[in-house]
Design a protein around this motif. Structure first.
Motif, short mmCIF file in Angstrom:
data_model
loop_
_atom_site.label_atom_id
_atom_site.label_comp_id
_atom_site.label_asym_id
_atom_site.label_seq_id
_atom_site.Cartn_x
_atom_site.Cartn_y
_atom_site.Cartn_z
N PHE A 231 -4.71 16.27 0.37
CA PHE A 231 -3.31 16.01 0.72
C PHE A 231 -2.43 16.02 -0.52
N PHE A 273 -4.73 10.04 -5.76
CA PHE A 273 -3.78 9.23 -5.02
C PHE A 273 -2.60 8.84 -5.89
N GLY A 274 -2.87 8.68 -7.19
CA GLY A 274 -1.77 8.43 -8.11
C GLY A 274 -0.81 9.61 -8.11
N LEU A 276 -0.46 11.84 -5.79
CA LEU A 276 0.18 11.89 -4.47
C LEU A 276 1.34 10.91 -4.39
N LEU A 280 5.25 11.91 -3.92
CA LEU A 280 6.01 11.47 -2.76
C LEU A 280 7.22 10.66 -3.20
N ALA A 281 7.05 9.87 -4.26
CA ALA A 281 8.15 9.01 -4.67
C ALA A 281 9.21 9.78 -5.44
N LEU A 282 8.80 10.74 -6.29
CA LEU A 282 9.76 11.39 -7.18
C LEU A 282 10.26 12.73 -6.66
N PRO A 284 9.45 14.70 -3.26
CA PRO A 284 8.70 14.89 -2.01
C PRO A 284 8.56 16.36 -1.63
N ARG B 106 11.11 5.42 1.33
CA ARG B 106 11.00 6.83 0.97
C ARG B 106 10.06 7.59 1.88
N LEU B 107 9.09 6.90 2.44
CA LEU B 107 8.06 7.62 3.18
C LEU B 107 8.09 7.28 4.66
N TYR B 111 3.53 10.71 5.97
CA TYR B 111 3.44 10.43 4.54
C TYR B 111 3.15 8.97 4.29
N ILE B 114 -0.58 8.37 4.96
CA ILE B 114 -1.44 8.83 3.88
C ILE B 114 -1.31 7.93 2.65
N ALA B 118 -4.05 5.98 0.48
CA ALA B 118 -4.08 6.12 -0.97
C ALA B 118 -4.12 4.75 -1.63
N MET B 119 -3.28 3.84 -1.12
CA MET B 119 -3.22 2.51 -1.70
C MET B 119 -4.57 1.82 -1.64
N ILE B 121 -7.50 3.18 -1.59
CA ILE B 121 -8.46 3.74 -2.55
C ILE B 121 -8.12 3.34 -3.99
N VAL B 122 -6.80 3.25 -4.28
CA VAL B 122 -6.42 2.81 -5.62
C VAL B 122 -6.89 1.38 -5.86
#
Lengths: 291, 314
Positions: A231, A273-274, A276, A280-282, A284, B106-107, B111, B114, B118-119, B121-122
């Motif tokens: 993803f 994931f970092g 990703l 997404l944040a900066l 998208p 933002r999401l 998104y 996902i 992601a969070m 797994i981090v």
């Protein structure tokens, strides 16, 4: 600690790894990037592909890449059937967002547990005479178990890119992605085209799986780590752009390789994931997004 | 359901749980009941965000593990008693929940889902690399000798879990039927329209994510005492996340009773299958039931019941 050959090797290993990631992500670039179907079960299909390669390799001694190519049509049919179910149950009723997500989550879980029940949690691997060999240029190593997946993946990416941009059906798939209604008004059936594209996406998982097991041993739950990677690559690559996807895959591969060389391999799962989260944040729309 | 009936029912269930510890000695039943209650608590928590507000959280296991590892870390550092540990775990979960709430700015939709994965797994990677709480190897928890007036420690944990779950159900019901709950369902149905109509969407989403996070943290806090050995594999188990989604989906997400019904049904089935067939089968059943229900009965059991009632001629 820090030295030129270490850095060069890390970069080369990252490029090779990233090239392989493209094979995992390309199916998702079609299915998620173009069709907006959130198939989080895609990595699970990659694992099924890896196990297919393992079974045919250990029983008949087939080359894993050959198995991947042979299995692709079967995966295609499975993908078409899965899309039929998805369409009838969710897309037609307009519930694809929440229920559709949970559906693919469930499918992923079923595949993973079925594999564990059938083969246990042991790591499986394949035999091929090129797997142990290493080519060296100067102080930089090119292990063939990475170089072969990289090359196959690059060919696959090029093939899919040409298919989508040059053939009639390929253009139809891109047309569905752009404007479904307009396509319908032209007298084409968007559902059949999406079905074809979904099948194509799943078929690439067969090849990606055979490459995965060439790189290293595989057990059923490895697939989960690839959810984030795939993803991240698709989003970073700009949702559905195939060249963008390939470049994003290389970037992720290089960053992961750097992190695992200089910080330790146990940190590398967090990299995808970092990336990703940052994307997404900066930005998208990704690097090559259709904004 | 009327308030008096509801509170009466909660009190009756709690009293029945207490009475059970006086009658039944076999520890197996408390083990099974504890797991069912843990599932219920997680399902109720997931539903506060997923069902009421419409944001899918795939990272439930991350919040659960936050609670569990808060216990491990604080128990090692300060040796706090269980009630305090639960409280702190709830605060930690709630704070991370607030962070997740700001992410919704933002999401949206896919998104967001996902990003939660992601969070999770981090957080797992952080825990794996944090040697103080055992890292990838995991760490052992000693079961304390004292267990109030109960016969064994597991009996006490069961009663604690029962109390926490009932509290969560009460909170969830309050959220569902209040003004705030109507705001949440407005967000679920159309966030832009809700914002335009003057619903304070961000504030409501923050309430929703922090309540969810706190409940999940609380659910994870007693877990190290329950299993006595925690490692990232057990605390971040995907099974926990799948259960937290499957239970509300099977029961029905729109109403507060949905996740409770789903959790009791699925949880009990799992415990029976675990004993009669095998524990792998018990895992598989969750996936199959989840897929079957969302394809065939997208509104869950609550939706089916409503349809039946409406369809009946008067």
């Amino acid at each position: 600690m820090f030295s030129a050959d270490l850095l060069a090797n890390a970069v080369v290993a990252g490029v090779l790894l990233g090239g392989f990631y493209a094979a995992v992500a390309i199916g998702l670039a079609i299915v998620f990037g173009q069709l907006d179907i959130v198939n989080i079960a895609h990595p699970a299909f990659v694992i099924v592909g890896a196990f297919t390669a393992y079974i045919l390799n250990s029983r008949f001694g087939f080359d894993p890449v050959l198995v991947g190519l042979l299995a692709a049509p079967v995966f295609f049919i499975a993908g078409v059937l899965l899309y039929r179910i998805y369409f009838i149950a969710f897309e037609r009723t307009g519930q694809e967002s929440l229920s559709g997500l949970a559906f693919f989550f469930g499918v992923m879980f079923i595949i993973e547990v079925s594999l564990i029940m059938a083969y246990g949690v042991d790591y499986r691997l394949v035999q091929a005479d090129y797997i142990g060999r290493v080519w060296s240029i100067g102080f930089v190593d090119f292990p063939l178990r990475m170089l072969v997946p990289f090359s196959v993946s690059a060919l696959l990416t090029a093939g899919i890119y040409l298919y989508l941009s040059r053939t009639f059906l390929g253009s139809a798939i891109q047309a569905v992605a752009q404007d479904r209604l307009a396509l319908q008004l032209m007298g084409a059936d968007p559902v059949r085209i999406k079905q074809w594209a979904f099948g194509l996406g799943i078929a690439t998982a067969a090849i990606a799986g055979s490459l995965l097991i060439i790189i290293g041993p595989v057990e059923p739950s490895v697939g989960r780590q690839y959810i984030g990677r795939a993803f991240a690559i698709v989003v970073l690559g700009g949702m559905g752009s195939i060249p963008g996807m390939f470049i994003a895959a290389l970037i992720l591969g290089i960053v992961e390789s750097m992190v695992s060389t200089f910080a330790g391999p146990s940190w590398s799962p967090a990299v995808a994931f970092g990336v990703l989260a940052l994307t997404l944040a900066l930005r998208p729309a990704g690097l090559f997004g259709r904004t | 359901m009327k308030s008096t009936v509801f509170w009466g029912a909660l009190a009756t269930i709690f009293a029945a749980g207490l009475a059970l510890t006086g009658v039944v000695q076999n520890e197996y039943y408390y083990n099974a009941l504890y797991l069912i209650l843990q599932g219920t608590l997680m399902a109720v928590a997931w539903n506060v965000l997923g069902g009421f507000t419409g944001y899918v959280n795939f990272g439930s296991a991350g919040f659960f593990a936050l609670g569990a590892y808060t216990t491990v870390a604080l128990n090692k550092a300060l040796g706090l008693p269980l009630p305090l540990l639960i409280l702190v775990a709830g605060v930690v979960g709630g704070l991370v929940g607030v962070g997740l709430g700001y992410l919704t700015l933002r999401l949206k939709g896919v998104y967001f889902a996902i990003a939660t994965l992601a969070m999770s797994i981090v957080i797992e990677t952080l825990v794996v690399n944090w040697s103080y709480v055992g890292g990838a190897k995991g760490s052992y928890m000693l079961t304390p000798d004292t267990h109030l007036w109960f016969d064994s420690y597991i009996q006490m944990l069961f009663v604690v879990m029962l109390l926490l779950t009932l509290a969560a159900v009460a909170i969830s019901r309050m959220l569902n039927s209040s003004r705030l709950g109507r705001g949440l369902s407005a967000i679920r149905d159309d966030e832009v329209a809700a914002e335009c109509a003057g619903v304070p969407t961000l504030r409501l989403k923050l309430v929703s994510t922090s309540v969810m996070g706190a409940m999940m943290g609380v659910a994870g806090a007693p877990f190290p005492y329950f299993v006595t050995f925690v490692d990232p594999l057990s605390a971040f188990n995907l099974f926990i996340a799948v259960n937290a989604i499957a239970m509300p989906m099977i029961g029905g997400t729109a109403h507060w009773i949905g996740p409770v019904i789903g959790a009791l049904l699925l949880g009990t089935t799992q415990e029976i299958v675990k004993v009669t067939i095998s524990s792998e089968m018990n895992v598989l059943i969750v996936g199959v039931m989840l897929v079957a229900f969302i394809t065939l009965a997208p509104q869950g059991i609550v939706g089916l019941a409503r349809k039946l009632r409406r369809g009946r001629p008067k």
